[in-house]
Design a protein around this motif. Structure first.
Motif, PDB file in Angstrom:
ATOM      1  N   GLU A  42       0.008  -9.077  -0.836  1.00 32.41           N
ATOM      2  CA  GLU A  42      -1.307  -8.475  -1.071  1.00 32.41           C
ATOM      3  C   GLU A  42      -1.457  -7.145  -0.338  1.00 32.41           C
ATOM      4  O   GLU A  42      -2.467  -6.879   0.311  1.00 32.41           O
ATOM      5  CB  GLU A  42      -2.425  -9.443  -0.688  1.00 32.41           C
ATOM      6  N   ASN A  43      -0.413  -6.326  -0.448  1.00 29.64           N
ATOM      7  CA  ASN A  43      -0.398  -5.026   0.219  1.00 29.64           C
ATOM      8  C   ASN A  43       0.495  -4.093  -0.594  1.00 29.64           C
ATOM      9  O   ASN A  43       1.655  -4.421  -0.859  1.00 29.64           O
ATOM     10  CB  ASN A  43       0.145  -5.173   1.650  1.00 29.64           C
ATOM     11  N   SER A  44      -0.016  -2.939  -0.980  1.00 28.26           N
ATOM     12  CA  SER A  44       0.790  -2.002  -1.766  1.00 28.26           C
ATOM     13  C   SER A  44       1.755  -1.184  -0.920  1.00 28.26           C
ATOM     14  O   SER A  44       2.568  -0.442  -1.451  1.00 28.26           O
ATOM     15  CB  SER A  44      -0.118  -1.065  -2.569  1.00 28.26           C
ATOM     16  N   HIS A  45       1.684  -1.333   0.398  1.00 26.43           N
ATOM     17  CA  HIS A  45       2.583  -0.607   1.297  1.00 26.43           C
ATOM     18  C   HIS A  45       3.754  -1.517   1.689  1.00 26.43           C
ATOM     19  O   HIS A  45       3.747  -2.150   2.746  1.00 26.43           O
ATOM     20  CB  HIS A  45       1.835  -0.124   2.547  1.00 26.43           C
ATOM     21  N   VAL A  46       4.740  -1.585   0.806  1.00 25.67           N
ATOM     22  CA  VAL A  46       5.917  -2.433   1.003  1.00 25.67           C
ATOM     23  C   VAL A  46       7.143  -1.586   0.677  1.00 25.67           C
ATOM     24  O   VAL A  46       7.133  -0.824  -0.290  1.00 25.67           O
ATOM     25  CB  VAL A  46       5.858  -3.666   0.071  1.00 25.67           C
ATOM     26  N   VAL A  47       8.188  -1.719   1.482  1.00 24.77           N
ATOM     27  CA  VAL A  47       9.420  -0.968   1.236  1.00 24.77           C
ATOM     28  C   VAL A  47      10.635  -1.888   1.305  1.00 24.77           C
ATOM     29  O   VAL A  47      10.605  -2.935   1.942  1.00 24.77           O
ATOM     30  CB  VAL A  47       9.613   0.187   2.247  1.00 24.77           C
ATOM     31  N   THR A  48      11.698  -1.447   0.647  1.00 26.87           N
ATOM     32  CA  THR A  48      12.969  -2.151   0.700  1.00 26.87           C
ATOM     33  C   THR A  48      13.688  -1.733   1.972  1.00 26.87           C
ATOM     34  O   THR A  48      13.887  -0.537   2.211  1.00 26.87           O
ATOM     35  CB  THR A  48      13.846  -1.780  -0.510  1.00 26.87           C
ATOM     36  N   LEU A 106       4.122  -2.902   5.401  1.00 23.52           N
ATOM     37  CA  LEU A 106       3.765  -1.774   6.272  1.00 23.52           C
ATOM     38  C   LEU A 106       2.257  -1.593   6.374  1.00 23.52           C
ATOM     39  O   LEU A 106       1.511  -1.954   5.458  1.00 23.52           O
ATOM     40  CB  LEU A 106       4.367  -0.482   5.718  1.00 23.52           C
ATOM     41  N   ASP A 107       1.849  -0.980   7.492  1.00 25.82           N
ATOM     42  CA  ASP A 107       0.452  -0.585   7.631  1.00 25.82           C
ATOM     43  C   ASP A 107       0.267   0.804   7.013  1.00 25.82           C
ATOM     44  O   ASP A 107       1.214   1.372   6.463  1.00 25.82           O
ATOM     45  CB  ASP A 107      -0.008  -0.655   9.092  1.00 25.82           C
ATOM     46  N   GLU A 108      -0.921   1.354   7.127  1.00 25.00           N
ATOM     47  CA  GLU A 108      -1.232   2.653   6.517  1.00 25.00           C
ATOM     48  C   GLU A 108      -0.419   3.796   7.117  1.00 25.00           C
ATOM     49  O   GLU A 108      -0.274   4.850   6.509  1.00 25.00           O
ATOM     50  CB  GLU A 108      -2.736   2.964   6.653  1.00 25.00           C
ATOM     51  N   ASP A 109       0.110   3.598   8.335  1.00 25.25           N
ATOM     52  CA  ASP A 109       0.912   4.627   8.993  1.00 25.25           C
ATOM     53  C   ASP A 109       2.404   4.452   8.752  1.00 25.25           C
ATOM     54  O   ASP A 109       3.220   5.176   9.338  1.00 25.25           O
ATOM     55  CB  ASP A 109       0.635   4.619  10.506  1.00 25.25           C
ATOM     56  N   GLY A 110       2.781   3.480   7.922  1.00 29.23           N
ATOM     57  CA  GLY A 110       4.187   3.264   7.618  1.00 29.23           C
ATOM     58  C   GLY A 110       4.939   2.448   8.652  1.00 29.23           C
ATOM     59  O   GLY A 110       6.164   2.444   8.667  1.00 29.23           O
ATOM     60  N   LYS A 111       4.222   1.750   9.507  1.00 29.08           N
ATOM     61  CA  LYS A 111       4.833   0.908  10.543  1.00 29.08           C
ATOM     62  C   LYS A 111       4.829  -0.555  10.081  1.00 29.08           C
ATOM     63  O   LYS A 111       3.884  -0.992   9.420  1.00 29.08           O
ATOM     64  CB  LYS A 111       4.060   1.010  11.861  1.00 29.08           C
TER      65      LYS A 111
END
Length: 131
Positions: A42-48, A106-111
């Motif tokens: 439930e978060n659009s900030h996800v990375v491989t 990830l959070d909004e800051d990419g962490k």
């Protein structure tokens, strides 16, 4: 394993051998893993973060329909570890497997951010208010 997405192999997806280009297939897998993770976490900030052993087992040709299956292996604190299989929709022949794909929340800051999830959830259950 649930197969969520189907792709039609088109001429622009082929390599010089007239089979599905491996890089195109890996891009489809990466996109599917991201979409699956976004919905689960439930978060659009996800990375491989990582893809482990990739095993090409068969080819796909122009006109074939392939389907991409994803299953959760493990929920980490900030990550989701997935397994992927792509197969021919009509013959069910396995085309490729990826043993583990690590996706990071990830959070909004990419962490990296803890997601608090411990099991697979289905959108239909969220919408109906079931726990």
């Amino acid at each position: 394993m649930k197969f969520h997405t189907r792709k039609w192999v088109k001429p622009e997806d082929l390599n010089p051998n007239k089979t599905l280009f491996g890089g195109k297939l890996l891009a489809w897998i990466d996109e599917e893993a991201a979409l699956y993770s976004i919905i689960q976490l439930e978060n659009s900030h996800v990375v491989t973060k990582h893809m482990s052993e990739i095993n090409f087992m068969a080819s796909a040709r122009e006109g074939d329909i392939v389907e991409i299956g994803i299953e959760v292996l493990k929920f980490g604190k900030t990550s989701l570890i997935l397994h992927c299989e792509v197969r021919n929709k009509m013959t069910h022949e396995t085309i490729i497997t990826v043993d583990q794909i690590t996706m990071v929340n990830l959070d909004e800051d990419g962490k990296p951010k803890p997601h608090g999830k411990t099991e697979v959830e289905y959108v239909i259950d969220r919408l109906s208010g079931k726990d």
